[in-house]
Design a protein around this motif. Structure first.
Motif, mmCIF file in Angstrom:
data_model
loop_
_atom_site.group_PDB
_atom_site.id
_atom_site.type_symbol
_atom_site.label_atom_id
_atom_site.label_comp_id
_atom_site.label_asym_id
_atom_site.label_seq_id
_atom_site.Cartn_x
_atom_site.Cartn_y
_atom_site.Cartn_z
ATOM 1 N N GLY A 67 0.826 -1.211 0.000
ATOM 2 C CA GLY A 67 0.000 0.000 0.000
ATOM 3 C C GLY A 67 0.852 1.249 0.000
ATOM 4 N N SER A 68 1.916 1.249 0.789
ATOM 5 C CA SER A 68 2.827 2.406 0.828
ATOM 6 C C SER A 68 3.497 2.613 -0.523
ATOM 7 N N GLY A 70 2.332 1.636 -3.382
ATOM 8 C CA GLY A 70 1.286 2.081 -4.305
ATOM 9 C C GLY A 70 0.986 3.558 -4.175
ATOM 10 N N ILE A 71 0.947 4.063 -2.934
ATOM 11 C CA ILE A 71 0.710 5.506 -2.734
ATOM 12 C C ILE A 71 1.842 6.317 -3.358
ATOM 13 N N LEU A 92 -4.309 7.730 -7.842
ATOM 14 C CA LEU A 92 -3.763 7.500 -6.507
ATOM 15 C C LEU A 92 -4.453 6.311 -5.829
ATOM 16 N N THR A 95 -3.479 2.919 -7.728
ATOM 17 C CA THR A 95 -2.127 2.430 -7.460
ATOM 18 C C THR A 95 -1.984 1.952 -6.013
ATOM 19 N N THR A 96 -2.662 2.625 -5.090
ATOM 20 C CA THR A 96 -2.611 2.187 -3.689
ATOM 21 C C THR A 96 -3.243 0.814 -3.530
ATOM 22 N N ALA A 100 -1.263 -2.594 -2.591
ATOM 23 C CA ALA A 100 -1.643 -3.361 -1.396
ATOM 24 C C ALA A 100 -2.024 -4.795 -1.766
#
Length: 169
Positions: A67-68, A70-71, A92, A95-96, A100
């Motif tokens: 997740g990080s 992806g952000i 955003l 991609t998050t 994840a």
């Protein structure tokens, strides 16, 4: 939920532990027994892959790291010239979620191949023929369950509790 670990010397005492736990109104799905490979457990509730592997912690770590990542990838994509502010939120979010999901999937696959870190300390005892009983109980019942097992089965070693157990295994 908290997990209590009991180390029993043989199958007869393991059966007594399970019976005591069932009489204390612990559901059978909350009791897991681990023994040396090839040891017949008869009708005892055997631990499954979720209890024997590091699958759950690995998925949690994969979600966080993926997740990080992806952000960060989404923020980079938003800064690049073709992205507009209208689609920035969608990029955003996408991609998050993708990060994840991929992180959880990859970490989960790796976690299934790695033995449970908490159980590693009992490997010698298990290989020597002892039985490890894992019991998932609410925090309020830990002392009651430990006292009940100690009172009726003094040969059983109570090996402590785990801070928390995920709700879904």
């Amino acid at each position: 939920m908290r997990r209590i670990y009991f180390l029993a010397p043989d199958i007869a005492i393991t059966k007594q532990i399970v019976d005591e736990l069932l009489m204390a109104r612990i559901e059978e799905r909350r009791i897991h027994v681990i023994a040396k490979r090839g040891t017949p457990l008869e009708n005892l509730p055997e631990a499954n892959l979720l209890q024997k592997s590091d699958f759950i912690p690995a998925v949690e770590q994969g979600l966080a790291i993926g997740g990080s990542t992806g952000i960060l990838a989404g923020l980079v994509a938003v800064v690049l010239p073709p992205a507009s502010t209208v689609i920035a939120g969608g990029v955003l979010l996408a991609t998050t979620l993708a990060g994840a999901g991929v992180g959880a999937w990859v970490s989960g696959m790796v976690g299934m191949t790695v033995g449970n870190r908490r159980i590693k300390q009992f490997e010698e005892a298990i290989e020597a023929g002892q039985f490890l009983v894992l019991v998932d109980v609410s925090s309020e019942r830990i002392d009651e369950i430990e006292k009940c097992v100690r009172q009726h089965l003094p040969k059983v070693e109570i090996e402590g509790t785990e801070p928390k157990v995920p709700a879904f295994p």
